[in-house]
Design a protein around this motif. Sequence first.
Motif, short mmCIF file in Angstrom:
data_model
loop_
_atom_site.label_atom_id
_atom_site.label_comp_id
_atom_site.label_asym_id
_atom_site.label_seq_id
_atom_site.Cartn_x
_atom_site.Cartn_y
_atom_site.Cartn_z
N PRO A 225 -4.60 3.98 1.09
CA PRO A 225 -3.91 5.28 1.15
C PRO A 225 -4.49 6.31 0.18
O PRO A 225 -4.52 7.50 0.49
N LEU A 226 -4.99 5.85 -0.97
CA LEU A 226 -5.60 6.77 -1.92
C LEU A 226 -6.93 7.31 -1.40
O LEU A 226 -7.27 8.48 -1.60
N LEU A 227 -7.68 6.44 -0.73
CA LEU A 227 -8.93 6.89 -0.10
C LEU A 227 -8.64 7.94 0.97
O LEU A 227 -9.31 8.96 1.05
N ASP A 228 -7.62 7.67 1.78
CA ASP A 228 -7.25 8.60 2.85
C ASP A 228 -6.76 9.93 2.28
O ASP A 228 -6.89 10.98 2.92
N ALA A 229 -6.19 9.89 1.06
CA ALA A 229 -5.69 11.12 0.44
C ALA A 229 -6.82 11.95 -0.16
O ALA A 229 -6.61 13.12 -0.51
N GLY A 230 -8.01 11.38 -0.30
CA GLY A 230 -9.14 12.12 -0.82
C GLY A 230 -9.58 11.73 -2.21
O GLY A 230 -10.44 12.41 -2.81
N ALA A 231 -9.03 10.65 -2.75
CA ALA A 231 -9.46 10.20 -4.07
C ALA A 231 -10.91 9.72 -4.01
O ALA A 231 -11.28 8.94 -3.13
N ARG A 232 -11.73 10.18 -4.93
CA ARG A 232 -13.15 9.80 -4.94
C ARG A 232 -13.41 8.65 -5.89
O ARG A 232 -14.42 7.95 -5.78
N LYS A 233 -12.51 8.48 -6.85
CA LYS A 233 -12.59 7.38 -7.80
C LYS A 233 -11.23 6.70 -7.83
O LYS A 233 -10.20 7.38 -7.99
N ILE A 234 -11.23 5.38 -7.70
CA ILE A 234 -9.96 4.65 -7.69
C ILE A 234 -10.05 3.45 -8.61
O ILE A 234 -10.98 2.65 -8.53
N ILE A 235 -9.08 3.34 -9.49
CA ILE A 235 -8.92 2.14 -10.32
C ILE A 235 -7.74 1.36 -9.77
O ILE A 235 -6.67 1.93 -9.54
N SER A 236 -7.93 0.09 -9.53
CA SER A 236 -6.83 -0.75 -9.06
C SER A 236 -6.54 -1.83 -10.09
O SER A 236 -7.44 -2.29 -10.80
N ILE A 237 -5.27 -2.22 -10.18
CA ILE A 237 -4.85 -3.26 -11.12
C ILE A 237 -4.14 -4.36 -10.34
O ILE A 237 -3.18 -4.09 -9.61
N SER A 238 -4.62 -5.58 -10.51
CA SER A 238 -4.02 -6.74 -9.83
C SER A 238 -3.76 -7.85 -10.82
O SER A 238 -4.20 -7.79 -11.97
N MET A 239 -3.04 -8.89 -10.37
CA MET A 239 -2.70 -10.02 -11.24
C MET A 239 -2.93 -11.34 -10.50
O MET A 239 -2.09 -12.23 -10.51
N VAL A 240 -4.05 -11.45 -9.84
CA VAL A 240 -4.35 -12.65 -9.07
C VAL A 240 -4.72 -13.79 -10.01
O VAL A 240 -5.59 -13.63 -10.87
N SER A 241 -4.07 -14.93 -9.85
CA SER A 241 -4.37 -16.09 -10.70
C SER A 241 -5.74 -16.64 -10.38
O SER A 241 -6.14 -16.69 -9.21
N GLU A 242 -6.45 -17.07 -11.41
CA GLU A 242 -7.81 -17.57 -11.23
C GLU A 242 -7.88 -19.09 -11.25
O GLU A 242 -8.89 -19.69 -10.91
N TYR A 243 -6.80 -19.75 -11.69
CA TYR A 243 -6.80 -21.20 -11.81
C TYR A 243 -5.59 -21.78 -11.09
O TYR A 243 -4.64 -21.07 -10.75
N SER A 244 -5.59 -23.09 -10.88
CA SER A 244 -4.46 -23.75 -10.24
C SER A 244 -3.25 -23.74 -11.18
O SER A 244 -3.39 -23.73 -12.39
N LYS A 245 -2.06 -23.73 -10.59
CA LYS A 245 -0.84 -23.75 -11.38
C LYS A 245 -0.68 -25.10 -12.07
O LYS A 245 -0.96 -26.14 -11.49
N SER A 246 -0.20 -25.07 -13.31
CA SER A 246 -0.02 -26.30 -14.06
C SER A 246 1.24 -27.04 -13.63
O SER A 246 1.38 -28.23 -13.87
N ASN A 247 2.17 -26.32 -12.99
CA ASN A 247 3.42 -26.95 -12.59
C ASN A 247 3.92 -26.34 -11.29
O ASN A 247 4.03 -25.13 -11.19
N CYS A 248 4.19 -27.17 -10.31
CA CYS A 248 4.70 -26.68 -9.03
C CYS A 248 5.48 -27.83 -8.38
O CYS A 248 5.03 -28.43 -7.42
#
Length: 293
Positions: A198-221
């Motif tokens: 949506p930011l690209l469609d709005a005309g943003a030329r530079k976009i910073i995104s912030i995510s929280m994707v885990s990189e390792y397996s969960k220690s407890n599930c």
Amino acid sequence: MINLEIFNKKTGLALSGGGIKSYAQQPVVEFLYSKKIKFNYFAGTSMGSVIATLLALGLDAEELKTTLIRLEKKFEERRIMTPNIPSLATSKNNGLLDGRKLEELLEEEFKLLGCINIEDVKTGLFIISVDILTSKLVIFTSCKSYKSKIANSIVINKGKLSKIIRASCSIPVLFASYDVKGMKLVDGGLLMNLPVTPLLDAGARKIISISMVSEYSKSNCTTILDIGSRSLEMMLDSTVHLERNKATVNINIPLDDVSIIDVGKSKLVFEIASKWIEENREYLSKQLKEKEI
């Protein structure tokens, strides 16, 4: 000669959903603001939509942190995550939790900030939800001239912020859908947990995104809650990968042993994110400089 393309660039910030994990975005925002980066657009999904809205309304990094801590405290005090068990059998809601308590809490905050409706937000704001009846992406925005290039998407530029964000945060089954105009709106993370497009469609030329994707397996599930929250995280993360590749810079804060439903752990999340920023400050600064942000 002045590079007019860089001089006139519009910059957007895309914030992913992730429950309490989204609080990790505050230390990142603090770092970005310390670099004097100014954003023309903010976009968010689910809890990311709360943070995006607060930033669009002009809060600085410290004010954002104070507000997020206050929201968490109220969230716990009002037991928003506690279902009314006796009423479940007769309730017409399609979720364990009604959602109106969340909406009321949000409305109180926006009244304090003097802005009730999305059309009154002066900065470009995009909030993502999904109509579960049609599987269409629903984009709420303060930008009246915005045209989405996403197939079968719906754009709405009017409405109360508290209701819009409630819709974006309505995790299916957990929260009841927000019903409006023949639609049943649920968490935008089902289709777009990190709203870069949506930011690209709005005309943003530079976009910073912030995510929280885990990189390792969960220690407890092991418990039902562990399995449920982990399944939800996997679903949300799957929609992040494609979108974050579209951003100019993606900043991912791994929170491997924090669940999206770990309300009450904001202090831990702030600490983890702040430590990660300090350890990667030089690399992040280099990235921003190379990308001319």
